[in-house]
Scaffold this motif. Structure first.
Motif, PDB file in Angstrom:
ATOM      1  N   TYR A   1       0.837  -1.197   0.000  1.00  0.00           N
ATOM      2  CA  TYR A   1       0.000   0.000   0.000  1.00  0.00           C
ATOM      3  C   TYR A   1       0.875   1.252   0.000  1.00  0.00           C
ATOM      4  CZ  TYR A   1      -3.769  -3.203   1.351  1.00  0.00           C
ATOM      5  OH  TYR A   1      -4.680  -4.224   1.394  1.00  0.00           O
ATOM      6  N   GLY A   2       0.484   2.206  -0.805  1.00  0.00           N
ATOM      7  CA  GLY A   2       1.227   3.469  -0.889  1.00  0.00           C
ATOM      8  C   GLY A   2       2.190   3.510  -2.052  1.00  0.00           C
ATOM      9  N   SER A   3       2.441   2.351  -2.690  1.00  0.00           N
ATOM     10  CA  SER A   3       3.348   2.325  -3.834  1.00  0.00           C
ATOM     11  C   SER A   3       2.675   2.937  -5.056  1.00  0.00           C
ATOM     12  CB  SER A   3       3.770   0.885  -4.142  1.00  0.00           C
ATOM     13  OG  SER A   3       2.642   0.073  -4.416  1.00  0.00           O
ATOM     14  N   LEU A   4       3.464   3.589  -5.873  1.00  0.00           N
ATOM     15  CA  LEU A   4       2.952   4.260  -7.065  1.00  0.00           C
ATOM     16  C   LEU A   4       3.695   3.762  -8.297  1.00  0.00           C
ATOM     17  CD1 LEU A   4       2.824   7.920  -5.677  1.00  0.00           C
ATOM     18  CD2 LEU A   4       0.922   6.305  -5.839  1.00  0.00           C
ATOM     19  N   VAL A   5       3.041   3.873  -9.441  1.00  0.00           N
ATOM     20  CA  VAL A   5       3.663   3.522 -10.713  1.00  0.00           C
ATOM     21  C   VAL A   5       4.094   4.809 -11.409  1.00  0.00           C
ATOM     22  CG1 VAL A   5       3.296   2.524 -13.009  1.00  0.00           C
ATOM     23  CG2 VAL A   5       2.307   1.414 -10.977  1.00  0.00           C
ATOM     24  N   ASN A   6       5.385   4.899 -11.693  1.00  0.00           N
ATOM     25  CA  ASN A   6       5.950   6.070 -12.363  1.00  0.00           C
ATOM     26  C   ASN A   6       5.717   5.946 -13.870  1.00  0.00           C
ATOM     27  OD1 ASN A   6       7.444   8.166 -13.408  1.00  0.00           O
ATOM     28  ND2 ASN A   6       9.309   7.694 -12.284  1.00  0.00           N
ATOM     29  N   LEU A   7       4.898   6.839 -14.426  1.00  0.00           N
ATOM     30  CA  LEU A   7       4.580   6.789 -15.850  1.00  0.00           C
ATOM     31  C   LEU A   7       5.691   7.363 -16.727  1.00  0.00           C
ATOM     32  CD1 LEU A   7       0.846   7.950 -15.688  1.00  0.00           C
ATOM     33  CD2 LEU A   7       1.681   5.609 -15.964  1.00  0.00           C
ATOM     34  N   LYS A   8       6.638   8.061 -16.106  1.00  0.00           N
ATOM     35  CA  LYS A   8       7.782   8.692 -16.802  1.00  0.00           C
ATOM     36  C   LYS A   8       7.382   9.922 -17.624  1.00  0.00           C
ATOM     37  CE  LYS A   8      11.407   6.591 -18.057  1.00  0.00           C
ATOM     38  NZ  LYS A   8      12.418   5.800 -18.812  1.00  0.00           N
ATOM     39  N   PHE A   9       6.147  10.348 -17.506  1.00  0.00           N
ATOM     40  CA  PHE A   9       5.733  11.610 -18.123  1.00  0.00           C
ATOM     41  C   PHE A   9       4.436  12.049 -17.442  1.00  0.00           C
ATOM     42  CE2 PHE A   9       2.893   8.776 -20.171  1.00  0.00           C
ATOM     43  CZ  PHE A   9       1.874   9.506 -20.761  1.00  0.00           C
ATOM     44  N   PHE A  10       4.067  13.295 -17.639  1.00  0.00           N
ATOM     45  CA  PHE A  10       2.845  13.821 -17.026  1.00  0.00           C
ATOM     46  C   PHE A  10       1.666  13.551 -17.963  1.00  0.00           C
ATOM     47  CE2 PHE A  10       6.105  16.181 -14.776  1.00  0.00           C
ATOM     48  CZ  PHE A  10       5.633  16.156 -13.465  1.00  0.00           C
ATOM     49  N   ALA A  11       0.860  12.579 -17.598  1.00  0.00           N
ATOM     50  CA  ALA A  11      -0.281  12.185 -18.434  1.00  0.00           C
ATOM     51  C   ALA A  11      -1.490  13.059 -18.124  1.00  0.00           C
ATOM     52  CB  ALA A  11      -0.625  10.722 -18.194  1.00  0.00           C
ATOM     53  N   PRO A  12      -2.208  13.525 -19.143  1.00  0.00           N
ATOM     54  CA  PRO A  12      -3.404  14.366 -18.927  1.00  0.00           C
ATOM     55  C   PRO A  12      -4.604  13.529 -18.501  1.00  0.00           C
ATOM     56  CG  PRO A  12      -3.057  14.007 -21.258  1.00  0.00           C
ATOM     57  CD  PRO A  12      -1.898  13.348 -20.573  1.00  0.00           C
ATOM     58  N   LEU A  13      -4.566  13.057 -17.262  1.00  0.00           N
ATOM     59  CA  LEU A  13      -5.604  12.152 -16.767  1.00  0.00           C
ATOM     60  C   LEU A  13      -6.638  12.848 -15.891  1.00  0.00           C
ATOM     61  CD1 LEU A  13      -3.314   9.115 -15.822  1.00  0.00           C
ATOM     62  CD2 LEU A  13      -4.647   9.437 -17.909  1.00  0.00           C
ATOM     63  N   THR A  14      -6.502  14.162 -15.703  1.00  0.00           N
ATOM     64  CA  THR A  14      -7.471  14.904 -14.903  1.00  0.00           C
ATOM     65  C   THR A  14      -8.393  15.689 -15.826  1.00  0.00           C
ATOM     66  OG1 THR A  14      -6.047  16.836 -14.691  1.00  0.00           O
ATOM     67  CG2 THR A  14      -5.818  15.122 -13.019  1.00  0.00           C
TER      68      THR A  14
END
Length: 411
Positions: A302-315
């Motif tokens: 829990y708390g781990s994140l996946v680094n996408l390596k770029f800023f994805a427009p997901l918002t």
């Protein structure tokens, strides 16, 4: 005036389901569900069948395993809370469905509740499409209603209740046909690939073709062959992804397999990236796990994140820079593996197999639908995180069905 338990818990269940569908905040929904369970535990003498606990034990163990990686890797507490909520949600849903309808103890009433909820949802769907989307294009129709499994189960319960129970769910045939038409049209207008496949799974399960027999294998073979022919046709014609009509939906169907499975993706090619986003998420998760081999056993936690390596427009806010680190993945199998390792993934598969095998216990409406749900989760876990999807309502239905099935079979 004293409120009867049946009225109180059915009303509470209806509120929970409608909020689950229409309240955007996942955390607010889960908190409300925990409070509802707390009220039940305070007001009622809670006795949970040991066989029900055995059935959901794998989900409980997966929830606990997630803490192992958290304590080992010491991730952010804020990020961990979000994951804890996601892995707690199916447990809460199963308990609400089981406990509430154990108290209500009226199977016909449960089926009518789901059907009526589905009808309410379909009417809301029609209003949204008429006054907001305006039916201008398939893409816009999909934007305001990506899927709704409440309506799908409502339609199947409505159609097949009489087949198994030898009684009508509604006395008026006119009312029955009106409900069927409204639910059918609403289900179609979601243009959801996941709902289409789930409907096929439920249909062949209800007719007993998912039982491993010569006839069952033959029918499944025919279905798979038909799918291969359909995809052969789609790949033989030119389909544009940018067309406003049905063509764009067919493009999404054509792209579905590679969207999930393709991992060799050019991140700079936006068309390639968005068409295979699920594969890209999975690729990044596997890459990060390879940097820490022990995570394949216990997960990253829990708390781990996946680094996408770029800023994805997901918002939805266009002014945002985007999101570079994500917690949840579309592919539920990779998601469970990433958070809880091979141990967690094995437990999840064991849970799905246990659910599917209910069709071999006894042949009735409860076991057929429970088994069908297990198979639906096998598929939806691949596409929309399955039982860990924040908007999933199937788990509430499953919890109630598990009570009624245990009650009848006394196992």
């Amino acid at each position: 005036m004293k409120v009867k338990s049946k009225e109180f818990y059915s009303a509470l269940f209806i509120i929970i389901i409608l909020l689950q569908l229409y309240l955007p905040s996942f955390k607010a929904n889960l908190l409300f569900q925990i409070i509802a369970l707390g009220i039940f535990f305070l007001l009622e003498k809670v006795i949970i069948n040991k066989n029900f606990l055995k059935t959901i034990l794998p989900i409980l163990l997966i929830f606990l395993i997630g803490f192992t990686g958290f304590f080992v890797n010491k991730f952010s507490f804020f990020n961990a809370i979000k994951d804890v909520f996601h892995f707690l949600k199916p447990i809460t849903g199963l308990l609400i469905g089981y406990c509430f309808y154990k108290k209500i103890d009226d199977f016909r009433f449960f089926i009518k509740t789901i059907i009526n909820l589905g009808l309410i949802s379909s009417l809301i769907h029609f209003l949204i499409l008429i006054f907001i989307s305006g039916f201008s294009s398939v893409n816009e129709i999909r934007e305001f209603g990506r899927d709704n499994f409440l309506e799908l189960f409502s339609l199947f319960f409505l159609i097949f209740y009489r087949k198994f129970q030898n009684e009508r769910i509604f006395k008026s045939q006119f009312k029955y046909y009106v409900f069927v038409v409204l639910l059918l049209i609403s289900n179609v207008l979601y243009f959801s690939r996941t709902m289409i496949v789930s409907a096929i799974i439920l249909l062949i399960t209800i007719y007993g073709y998912t039982i491993i027999t010569k006839k069952g294998i033959k029918i499944i073979g025919i279905v798979l062959f038909a799918i291969v022919l359909f995809y052969g046709y789609l790949f033989s014609i030119k389909i544009s992804r940018n067309q406003p009509g049905l063509e764009s939906f067919l493009y999404k169907i054509k792209n579905a397999p590679s969207e999930i499975l393709k991992t060799k993706i050019d991140r700079e090619n936006h068309k390639d990236l968005w068409d295979h986003w699920r594969g890209y998420e999975a690729k990044r998760a596997f890459y990060l796990m390879q940097e820490d081999p022990k995570s394949f056993i216990i997960g990253t936690g829990y708390g781990s994140l996946v680094n996408l390596k770029f800023f994805a427009p997901l918002t939805e806010n266009n002014k945002d820079k985007g999101i570079k680190f994500i917690s949840e993945l579309h592919n539920g199998y990779v998601y469970i593996l990433y958070k809880t390792g091979i141990v967690g993934l094995f437990l999840y598969l064991y849970f799905l197999i246990k659910i599917y095998k209910h069709i071999y216990i006894n042949r009735n409406i409860k076991t057929y639908f429970i088994s069908g749900i297990g198979l639906v989760f096998v598929f939806t876990t691949l596409t929309i995180t399955g039982i860990y999807n924040s908007r999933d309502i199937i788990v509430f239905v499953l919890g109630a069905l598990l009570f009624y099935e245990r009650k009848i079979n006394k196992v």
